[in-house]
Design a protein around this motif. Structure first.
Motif, PDB file in Angstrom:
ATOM      1  N   ALA A 243       0.833  -1.211   0.000  1.00  0.00           N
ATOM      2  CA  ALA A 243       0.000   0.000   0.000  1.00  0.00           C
ATOM      3  C   ALA A 243       0.866   1.259   0.000  1.00  0.00           C
ATOM      4  CB  ALA A 243      -0.938  -0.008   1.209  1.00  0.00           C
ATOM      5  N   ILE A 244       1.928   1.273   0.821  1.00  0.00           N
ATOM      6  CA  ILE A 244       2.810   2.443   0.850  1.00  0.00           C
ATOM      7  C   ILE A 244       3.536   2.593  -0.483  1.00  0.00           C
ATOM      8  CG2 ILE A 244       4.874   3.400   1.933  1.00  0.00           C
ATOM      9  CD1 ILE A 244       2.473   3.725   3.651  1.00  0.00           C
ATOM     10  N   MET A 245       4.010   1.490  -1.045  1.00  0.00           N
ATOM     11  CA  MET A 245       4.696   1.562  -2.336  1.00  0.00           C
ATOM     12  C   MET A 245       3.749   2.040  -3.433  1.00  0.00           C
ATOM     13  SD  MET A 245       7.320   1.212  -4.284  1.00  0.00           S
ATOM     14  CE  MET A 245       8.553   0.376  -3.291  1.00  0.00           C
ATOM     15  N   GLN A 246       2.525   1.574  -3.429  1.00  0.00           N
ATOM     16  CA  GLN A 246       1.555   1.999  -4.430  1.00  0.00           C
ATOM     17  C   GLN A 246       1.242   3.487  -4.305  1.00  0.00           C
ATOM     18  OE1 GLN A 246      -2.286   0.068  -4.153  1.00  0.00           O
ATOM     19  NE2 GLN A 246      -2.399  -0.198  -6.380  1.00  0.00           N
ATOM     20  N   LYS A 247       1.108   3.980  -3.083  1.00  0.00           N
ATOM     21  CA  LYS A 247       0.856   5.412  -2.894  1.00  0.00           C
ATOM     22  C   LYS A 247       2.039   6.260  -3.349  1.00  0.00           C
ATOM     23  CE  LYS A 247      -2.306   4.805   1.030  1.00  0.00           C
ATOM     24  NZ  LYS A 247      -2.521   5.061   2.489  1.00  0.00           N
ATOM     25  N   LEU A 248       3.235   5.790  -3.090  1.00  0.00           N
ATOM     26  CA  LEU A 248       4.420   6.533  -3.518  1.00  0.00           C
ATOM     27  C   LEU A 248       4.498   6.629  -5.031  1.00  0.00           C
ATOM     28  CD1 LEU A 248       7.103   5.146  -1.016  1.00  0.00           C
ATOM     29  CD2 LEU A 248       6.246   7.485  -1.122  1.00  0.00           C
ATOM     30  N   LEU A 249       4.306   5.506  -5.722  1.00  0.00           N
ATOM     31  CA  LEU A 249       4.380   5.513  -7.182  1.00  0.00           C
ATOM     32  C   LEU A 249       3.265   6.365  -7.789  1.00  0.00           C
ATOM     33  CD1 LEU A 249       5.257   1.765  -7.908  1.00  0.00           C
ATOM     34  CD2 LEU A 249       6.796   3.725  -7.773  1.00  0.00           C
ATOM     35  N   PHE A 250       2.085   6.286  -7.207  1.00  0.00           N
ATOM     36  CA  PHE A 250       0.978   7.100  -7.707  1.00  0.00           C
ATOM     37  C   PHE A 250       1.267   8.597  -7.515  1.00  0.00           C
ATOM     38  CE2 PHE A 250      -3.128   9.251  -7.016  1.00  0.00           C
ATOM     39  CZ  PHE A 250      -3.744   8.985  -8.231  1.00  0.00           C
ATOM     40  N   SER A 251       1.841   8.970  -6.388  1.00  0.00           N
ATOM     41  CA  SER A 251       2.157  10.376  -6.136  1.00  0.00           C
ATOM     42  C   SER A 251       3.241  10.875  -7.087  1.00  0.00           C
ATOM     43  CB  SER A 251       2.604  10.546  -4.680  1.00  0.00           C
ATOM     44  OG  SER A 251       1.616  10.085  -3.779  1.00  0.00           O
ATOM     45  N   ILE A 252       4.268  10.056  -7.326  1.00  0.00           N
ATOM     46  CA  ILE A 252       5.333  10.455  -8.258  1.00  0.00           C
ATOM     47  C   ILE A 252       4.783  10.625  -9.662  1.00  0.00           C
ATOM     48  CG2 ILE A 252       7.511   9.718  -9.286  1.00  0.00           C
ATOM     49  CD1 ILE A 252       8.163   8.307  -6.670  1.00  0.00           C
ATOM     50  N   ASN A 253       3.943   9.691 -10.082  1.00  0.00           N
ATOM     51  CA  ASN A 253       3.383   9.770 -11.428  1.00  0.00           C
ATOM     52  C   ASN A 253       2.486  10.998 -11.592  1.00  0.00           C
ATOM     53  OD1 ASN A 253       3.039   8.349 -14.061  1.00  0.00           O
ATOM     54  ND2 ASN A 253       0.902   8.300 -13.419  1.00  0.00           N
ATOM     55  N   SER A 254       1.738  11.349 -10.557  1.00  0.00           N
ATOM     56  CA  SER A 254       0.885  12.534 -10.633  1.00  0.00           C
ATOM     57  C   SER A 254       1.719  13.806 -10.745  1.00  0.00           C
ATOM     58  CB  SER A 254      -0.022  12.608  -9.400  1.00  0.00           C
ATOM     59  OG  SER A 254      -0.833  11.452  -9.297  1.00  0.00           O
ATOM     60  N   LEU A 255       2.813  13.887 -10.014  1.00  0.00           N
ATOM     61  CA  LEU A 255       3.680  15.054 -10.116  1.00  0.00           C
ATOM     62  C   LEU A 255       4.340  15.151 -11.487  1.00  0.00           C
ATOM     63  CD1 LEU A 255       5.389  14.961  -6.598  1.00  0.00           C
ATOM     64  CD2 LEU A 255       3.650  16.564  -7.387  1.00  0.00           C
ATOM     65  N   LEU A 256       4.689  14.015 -12.064  1.00  0.00           N
ATOM     66  CA  LEU A 256       5.295  14.030 -13.403  1.00  0.00           C
ATOM     67  C   LEU A 256       4.285  14.478 -14.455  1.00  0.00           C
ATOM     68  CD1 LEU A 256       7.457  10.766 -13.337  1.00  0.00           C
ATOM     69  CD2 LEU A 256       8.209  13.117 -13.005  1.00  0.00           C
ATOM     70  N   ASN A 257       3.012  14.126 -14.279  1.00  0.00           N
ATOM     71  CA  ASN A 257       1.990  14.606 -15.215  1.00  0.00           C
ATOM     72  C   ASN A 257       1.903  16.123 -15.216  1.00  0.00           C
ATOM     73  OD1 ASN A 257       1.303  11.976 -15.892  1.00  0.00           O
ATOM     74  ND2 ASN A 257      -0.326  11.845 -14.358  1.00  0.00           N
ATOM     75  N   ASP A 258       2.198  16.715 -14.093  1.00  0.00           N
ATOM     76  CA  ASP A 258       2.102  18.166 -13.977  1.00  0.00           C
ATOM     77  C   ASP A 258       3.284  18.879 -14.618  1.00  0.00           C
ATOM     78  OD1 ASP A 258       1.323  20.688 -13.277  1.00  0.00           O
ATOM     79  OD2 ASP A 258       1.886  20.523 -11.177  1.00  0.00           O
ATOM     80  N   ILE A 259       4.488  18.340 -14.478  1.00  0.00           N
ATOM     81  CA  ILE A 259       5.680  19.075 -14.926  1.00  0.00           C
ATOM     82  C   ILE A 259       6.184  18.633 -16.304  1.00  0.00           C
ATOM     83  CG2 ILE A 259       6.377  19.444 -12.553  1.00  0.00           C
ATOM     84  CD1 ILE A 259       8.486  17.289 -12.915  1.00  0.00           C
TER      85      ILE A 259
END
Length: 834
Positions: free
Chosen positions: A257-273
């Motif tokens: 669960a922690i790993m999935q949240k981390l990857l999802f957060s990184i991917n969301s930030l990359l979509n922005d920049i």
């Protein structure tokens, strides 16, 4: 006059010194404590800590020679009393209202917790805990006292974790500190780092104390990561704590669960920049591999609305918020992959590789002519400044994945190799290229020889560029062009000042180019280590296209690095590099050369003689690591220096043979090798007039080799007599013809010289030399100047004049050696009379 018993009979090793020294330190603390106007300084505390560690005054362990003596009990009681006085004084300092004294007492209590006996720790840890807890809860204490108290508590709970008898009570004490730590994380206190360290200690050793606060701890850590005011060092500590948090529950679901949240957060930030800098749909590919169809996406650890609050510009938001946040989240993923976990977990490999490939594919260029509002020229410049940091952290994530999975990553090899090699082709910064070399090295170690077939071309091609000397960089080339243009314009206008300026720029350019500092040594070391791994892993499998180039490159680099290390480099010198870096560069280059010489190949190492000479020179650099490496290298190359089969047991002596040293193995071995023939119709050895072993006399049959030092010494003396007896009778024609004989490889005790190695002849002549392998007697006859055809034969078929016959074998018998010598002398005298 003092009594003799007061002196230390053992000097500095006398055990009575330890309690006396401890009491002296305690008195120093008392004297300083009485003077209220004087405070402790860091220098005084450092001296006290040094004496405690050097002399071991808190161990309370008597040496073995004191056991059974009459004063053993007295000495033990004296030492215990000294430690009691020391601890009592420390506790009074910890409770002192003066911050400097409280800080000094807390620091000394920390070293006491570390060095005291287990019995004293178990008996006193509860009192020490209460004293430290009061300092944390007191709002009047300054941040130095709180910081020292948190550090001391961390040492206390770390040591208590090794005592199961107090596990329950220490866990209860740890639970009382979780809530104060969470309160500290709500603000921006100056002792945030030590509080995070104490929290990590609780997660590692007392997970049950964190279990009921699990959600609160996760929320506090993620909120602190998203904080705008946190610097990178603090963010790394918080990210490490978040990576350890699943240990509080210890199940596979919490980790995933922690790993999935981390990857999802990184991917969301990359979509922005990454808008406008990559193809559309990259983010959705990562999400498809991360979340299965029909399941809800995990919650993000980052509040996107909080990041967009305020009147921050896009450039400032990228530099101050998003960039540190991305790096810290990626660091947390890497920590989760490298830290051991008590249970087996399901790892989202496809999602990780998709995310890694997504970051490595972005190099800052626009993918289309359509420029989005956020992708302005200034934003693009700032993103290009931040991209190297993203690339380094994402490469660390890939390295952690390779270390965690090793050969289990083989089914996903294509998804790893393709983005890394494409990124390697575009990477230009030295520290990033060094990181890529290390990644390729890990891939070769983890996946073996199959991976070497895929990476050989990329490793060799890039290493040849990075290890080449005299390669000008783009900046140097532009500087030279500008210098030439300035010089041409100076002729048309003012010649005075402009011409002097242009000459100065040109001179500076020439100096930079002459320095040949195109590549830092750190990058060269990484390239050499990658080549070393490639040659060791896959040097013998389909390496014909690159092996010769690598061998040539390694001997040149090793020679050049050795010259730099010894100060004989000439025009090339690493002025800006430290001596340790030059020595490390030389060591890695010599290690790679040794791997190249020892790696199996279908041909003999072409630069063996040069490598041996280089290792011999390095062996003379006494007192250095280079000399140690060269000594081991010469020992490892012994099998190549002496290509002889020296039997360790009594095997039958093989029949002499003629072996071709054809480089590609096109010619076959001649007949007679190990008494075998390819002609089935002819008896062995009869085709060219040779004798069969059956036709030998009974006393000339091959016997087992016997190792006898005295007998072998007498045989050698008789052989010397034979040489002296037959040397005067040698004819001039035979002596001249002896120089035309091909070099011999014998199985005797002669030490072959390095400069006579066959590998040197391979590079200087077009004809392949034929090496005739024979026994010691045949080699001895060559030293007397006799050719193969002129040797006297003792067989029945000695009248045969076949030129293709092989030399006969004379079996040395120590008992008949002198008789043979007399017979040879008489025959020589008869020939001279005729």
């Amino acid at each position: 006059m003092a009594a003799s018993s007061e002196y230390l009979a053992g000097g500095v090793n006398d055990v009575r010194l330890k309690p006396k020294l401890l009491r002296s330190l305690t008195r120093d603390l008392d004297e300083t404590g009485d003077a209220r106007s004087r405070a402790f300084t860091g220098e005084e505390i450092a001296k006290i800590l040094e004496k405690i560690q050097v002399h071991g005054v808190l161990s309370e362990v008597l040496p073995e020679d004191c056991a059974g003596k009459k004063d053993e009990a007295k000495l033990r009681q004296e030492w215990r009393s000294a430690v009691d006085s020391w601890v009592e004084r420390l506790l009074s300092l910890v409770s002192d209202k003066m911050p400097q004294k409280c800080w000094a007492g807390t620091c000394l209590l920390g070293i006491t917790i570390e060095k005291c006996t287990a019995e004293r720790l178990i008996a006193s840890y509860a009192v020490w805990f209460e004293k430290l807890l009061q300092n944390i809860q007191a709002s009047s204490n300054n941040h130095f006292v709180c910081e020292a108290s948190y550090a001391c508590l961390s040492d206390l709970f770390t040591r208590l974790s090794s005592f199961p008898s107090v596990k329950k009570e220490s866990t209860s004490f740890a639970g009382r500190l979780v809530q104060p730590i969470l309160q500290l994380m709500d603000g921006d206190g100056p002792f945030m780092e030590v509080a995070i360290d104490l929290l990590c200690t609780f997660i590692k050793f007392y997970p049950s104390a964190i279990y009921r606060y699990y959600d609160k701890v996760e929320f506090a850590l993620t909120s602190k990561i998203s904080s705008v005011n946190s610097d990178m060092e603090v963010l790394k500590k918080i990210s490490g704590a978040l990576a350890l948090l699943p240990h509080a529950k210890g199940d596979s679901g919490s980790w995933f669960a922690i790993m999935q949240k981390l990857l999802f957060s990184i991917n969301s930030l990359l979509n922005d920049i990454f808008q406008g800098l990559e193809e559309e749909g990259k983010g959705s590919e990562v999400m498809k591999s991360l979340v299965s169809a029909g399941k809800e996406a995990p919650s993000s650890l980052v509040d996107q609305t909080k990041l967009s609050e305020g009147n921050l510009r896009a450039t400032k938001r990228l530099r101050d918020i998003i960039s540190p946040l991305l790096c810290s989240l990626t660091y947390s993923c890497s920590s989760m992959l490298t830290n051991p976990y008590p249970v087996q977990v399901a790892l989202p490999v496809r999602a990780l590789l998709s995310l890694i490939g997504r970051v490595l594919d972005v190099d800052g260029t626009l993918v289309s002519n359509t420029v989005l509002p956020s992708t302005t020229s200034l934003y693009q410049e700032l993103l290009c400044c931040e991209l190297p940091s993203f690339h380094l952290y994402i490469l660390d994530l890939l390295i952690a994945l390779i270390k965690g999975l090793k050969s289990q990553l083989l089914p996903h090899a294509a998804s790893v190799v393709q983005p890394v090699t494409d990124f390697f082709r575009r990477a230009t910064l030295p520290h990033i290229r060094a990181k890529v070399y290390y990644t390729l090295e890990l891939l070769l170690h983890s996946m073996g020889i199959g991976m070497s077939l895929c990476l050989a071309e990329h490793v060799v091609g890039n290493a040849s560029i990075d290890l080449a000397e005299g390669r000008e960089s783009t900046g140097i080339s532009k500087l030279a062009i500008e210098a030439s243009s300035l010089k041409n314009s100076a002729k048309k206008r003012k010649r005075g000042r402009l011409s002097s300026q242009s000459n100065g720029v040109k001179e500076e350019t020439n100096n930079v180019v002459a320095g040949k500092k195109s590549t830092p040594l750190s990058l060269k070391i990484a390239a050499l280590r990658a080549i070393d791994t490639l040659v060791s892993v896959g040097g013998s499998v389909k390496s014909e296209s690159w092996r010769l180039e690598v061998d040539r490159l390694l001997i040149n680099v090793a020679t050049r690095s050795f010259d730099v290390f010894t100060g004989k480099a000439g025009n090339y010198s690493c002025i800006e590099e430290s001596t340790s870096s030059q020595e490390e560069y030389c060591l890695v280059a010599l290690q790679a050369l040794l791997a190249s010489l020892l790696s199996p190949s279908h041909v003999r190492p072409p630069y063996l003689s040069q490598g041996l000479e280089l290792f011999q020179k390095g062996k003379l650099e006494t007192g250095t690591r280079v000399a140690i490496l060269c000594e081991k290298a010469l020992l490892s190359l012994e099998v190549l220096i002496h290509p002889r089969d020296i039997p360790l047991v009594n095997y039958p002596i093989p029949v002499a043979a003629t072996v071709s040293t054809d480089e590609f193995g096109d010619e076959e071995m001649y007949h007679g090798w190990w008494v075998e023939s390819d002609n089935e119709n002819q008896p062995p050895g009869r085709e060219n007039g040779d004798q069969s072993p059956k036709d030998l006399k009974k006393d000339e049959q091959p016997q087992l080799m016997e190792v006898d030092a005295e007998k072998s010494h007498s045989v050698e003396e008789r052989r010397e007599d034979n040489r002296e007896a037959t040397a005067p009778s040698a004819e001039p024609e035979k002596i001249e013809s002896a120089s035309d004989i091909q070099p011999q490889l014998s199985f005797g005790h002669a030490e072959p010289a390095v400069d006579r190695m066959p590998s040197q002849g391979l590079g200087t002549t077009n004809s392949e030399p034929t090496l005739s392998v024979s026994l010691n007697t045949f080699a001895d006859s060559q030293s007397k100047g006799d050719t193969v055809e002129d040797r006297p034969s003792t067989s029945k078929d000695s009248d045969s004049d076949s030129h293709g016959s092989e030399p006969d074998i004379v079996w040395d018998n120590p008992d008949t050696d002198s008789e043979k010598s007399d017979a040879n002398s008489e025959e020589s005298n008869t020939d001279s009379e005729e």
